[in-house]
Motif scaffolding. Structure first.
Motif, short mmCIF file in Angstrom:
data_model
loop_
_atom_site.label_atom_id
_atom_site.label_comp_id
_atom_site.label_asym_id
_atom_site.label_seq_id
_atom_site.Cartn_x
_atom_site.Cartn_y
_atom_site.Cartn_z
N SER A 1 0.82 -1.22 0.00
CA SER A 1 0.00 0.00 0.00
C SER A 1 0.86 1.27 0.00
O SER A 1 0.51 2.26 -0.64
N VAL A 2 1.99 1.25 0.70
CA VAL A 2 2.89 2.41 0.72
C VAL A 2 3.50 2.62 -0.67
O VAL A 2 3.56 3.75 -1.17
N VAL A 3 3.91 1.54 -1.31
CA VAL A 3 4.50 1.65 -2.65
C VAL A 3 3.44 2.09 -3.66
O VAL A 3 3.71 2.94 -4.52
N LEU A 4 2.23 1.56 -3.56
CA LEU A 4 1.15 1.97 -4.44
C LEU A 4 0.90 3.46 -4.32
O LEU A 4 0.81 4.17 -5.32
N TRP A 5 0.81 3.95 -3.09
CA TRP A 5 0.59 5.38 -2.84
C TRP A 5 1.69 6.21 -3.48
O TRP A 5 1.41 7.19 -4.16
N ALA A 6 2.95 5.81 -3.30
CA ALA A 6 4.08 6.56 -3.86
C ALA A 6 4.07 6.51 -5.39
O ALA A 6 4.35 7.52 -6.05
N CYS A 7 3.72 5.36 -5.97
CA CYS A 7 3.67 5.23 -7.43
C CYS A 7 2.59 6.11 -8.03
O CYS A 7 2.81 6.78 -9.04
N VAL A 8 1.42 6.11 -7.43
CA VAL A 8 0.31 6.91 -7.94
C VAL A 8 0.63 8.40 -7.85
O VAL A 8 0.41 9.16 -8.79
N ARG A 9 1.21 8.82 -6.73
CA ARG A 9 1.59 10.24 -6.57
C ARG A 9 2.70 10.62 -7.55
O ARG A 9 2.68 11.69 -8.12
N ALA A 10 3.67 9.73 -7.76
CA ALA A 10 4.76 10.01 -8.70
C ALA A 10 4.23 10.10 -10.12
O ALA A 10 4.64 10.97 -10.89
N ALA A 11 3.30 9.22 -10.48
CA ALA A 11 2.71 9.26 -11.82
C ALA A 11 1.88 10.52 -12.02
O ALA A 11 1.89 11.11 -13.10
N ALA A 12 1.19 10.97 -10.97
CA ALA A 12 0.37 12.17 -11.07
C ALA A 12 1.23 13.42 -11.23
O ALA A 12 0.79 14.40 -11.84
N ARG A 13 2.43 13.39 -10.72
CA ARG A 13 3.33 14.56 -10.82
C ARG A 13 4.14 14.57 -12.10
O ARG A 13 4.85 15.52 -12.37
N GLU A 14 4.02 13.52 -12.89
CA GLU A 14 4.73 13.46 -14.17
C GLU A 14 4.09 14.49 -15.10
O GLU A 14 2.87 14.61 -15.17
N PRO A 15 4.92 15.27 -15.82
CA PRO A 15 4.36 16.25 -16.75
C PRO A 15 3.40 15.60 -17.74
O PRO A 15 3.72 14.59 -18.35
N GLY A 16 2.19 16.16 -17.83
CA GLY A 16 1.20 15.65 -18.77
C GLY A 16 0.36 14.51 -18.24
O GLY A 16 -0.52 14.04 -18.92
N ALA A 17 0.61 14.06 -17.00
CA ALA A 17 -0.16 12.93 -16.47
C ALA A 17 -1.60 13.36 -16.20
O ALA A 17 -1.84 14.42 -15.65
N GLY A 18 -2.51 12.54 -16.60
CA GLY A 18 -3.92 12.79 -16.34
C GLY A 18 -4.52 13.92 -17.15
O GLY A 18 -5.64 14.30 -16.95
N VAL A 19 -3.77 14.48 -18.07
CA VAL A 19 -4.26 15.58 -18.90
C VAL A 19 -4.64 15.00 -20.25
O VAL A 19 -3.82 14.37 -20.92
N PRO A 20 -5.89 15.20 -20.66
CA PRO A 20 -6.28 14.65 -21.96
C PRO A 20 -5.49 15.31 -23.07
O PRO A 20 -5.09 16.47 -22.98
N ALA A 21 -5.29 14.60 -24.15
CA ALA A 21 -4.55 15.12 -25.29
C ALA A 21 -5.34 16.22 -25.96
O ALA A 21 -6.58 16.24 -25.95
N GLU A 22 -4.63 17.16 -26.52
CA GLU A 22 -5.26 18.25 -27.27
C GLU A 22 -5.96 17.67 -28.50
O GLU A 22 -5.41 16.81 -29.18
N PRO A 23 -7.15 18.16 -28.82
CA PRO A 23 -7.79 17.68 -30.03
C PRO A 23 -7.01 18.17 -31.26
O PRO A 23 -6.45 19.26 -31.25
N VAL A 24 -6.99 17.37 -32.27
CA VAL A 24 -6.28 17.72 -33.50
C VAL A 24 -7.32 18.17 -34.53
O VAL A 24 -8.28 17.45 -34.79
N LEU A 25 -7.13 19.36 -35.06
CA LEU A 25 -8.02 19.86 -36.10
C LEU A 25 -7.46 19.44 -37.45
O LEU A 25 -6.30 19.68 -37.77
N VAL A 26 -8.27 18.80 -38.21
CA VAL A 26 -7.86 18.38 -39.54
C VAL A 26 -8.66 19.17 -40.56
O VAL A 26 -9.89 19.20 -40.51
N THR A 27 -7.95 19.84 -41.39
CA THR A 27 -8.63 20.60 -42.44
C THR A 27 -8.40 19.91 -43.76
O THR A 27 -7.29 19.48 -44.06
#
Length: 186
Positions: A158-184
């Motif tokens: 449980s301690v390792v899980l907590w640390a892994c989840v927090r580390a992943a959340a602090r990774e740049p771009g984590a949990g942020v949806p990708a920008e939509p791509v406009l195709v013309t």
């Protein structure tokens, strides 16, 4: 002290060596091997004295930073072939594997190798020889936090899980949806 910028190599204490040897079915033989070749890496079974969670080195650094900055710290940790090896309580590896598969937010955690009973891991040498680039210990990994005690504190799943989840959340771009791509079209 930043454990990542340390210039000196960590050495395993006599008590830490006894703890590592206790993982082996033949602790006396393991200690005799280290006496003869303290610069050689060793293969030790998991499940008796410890389990090991192996993670990519950059993610491992973030996990360790989490454990030290806002958590309980950690026990022994090694770096080997581009991976961070976190030594955890026996039985923690299969439990962490199940928790990561079950939790929806663990999808941001990179794949971890959870070594438990029936597995073995290569551990860095108990000491290093201070020689040039052709030293027999070159490239065999190193201790980030060397075993110092006969019974080191080891984090549970449980301690390792907590640390892994927090580390992943602090990774740049984590949990942020990708920008939509406009195709013309033309």
């Amino acid at each position: 002290m930043d454990i990542w910028t340390q210039q000196s190599v960590e050495y395993v204490s006599v008590a830490g060596e006894a703890w590592l040897a206790s993982a082996s079915e033949y602790p006396r033989s393991m200690r005799a091997l280290w006496e003869a070749r303290p610069w050689a890496p060793s293969v030790l079974p998991c499940g008796r004295a410890f389990d090991v969670i192996s993670m990519p080195s950059l993610f491992g650094r973030r996990v360790l930073d989490e454990l030290w900055a806002s958590g309980p710290g950690c026990g022994p940790v090694a770096a080997y072939r581009g991976r961070t090896l976190l030594f955890v309580q026996p039985g923690a590896a299969p439990r962490l594997r199940r928790l990561l598969a079950w939790e929806e937010w663990a999808r941001d955690v990179p794949p971890l190798l959870c070594h438990g009973k029936g597995d073995a891991v290569t551990v860095p040498p108990v000491q290093r020889m201070a020689h040039g680039p052709d030293s027999p210990s070159r490239g065999t990994g190193r201790w980030i936090v060397a075993p110092e005690e006969r019974e080191p504190w080891l984090p549970g799943a449980s301690v390792v899980l907590w640390a892994c989840v927090r580390a992943a959340a602090r990774e740049p771009g984590a949990g942020v949806p990708a920008e939509p791509v406009l195709v013309t079209g033309g």
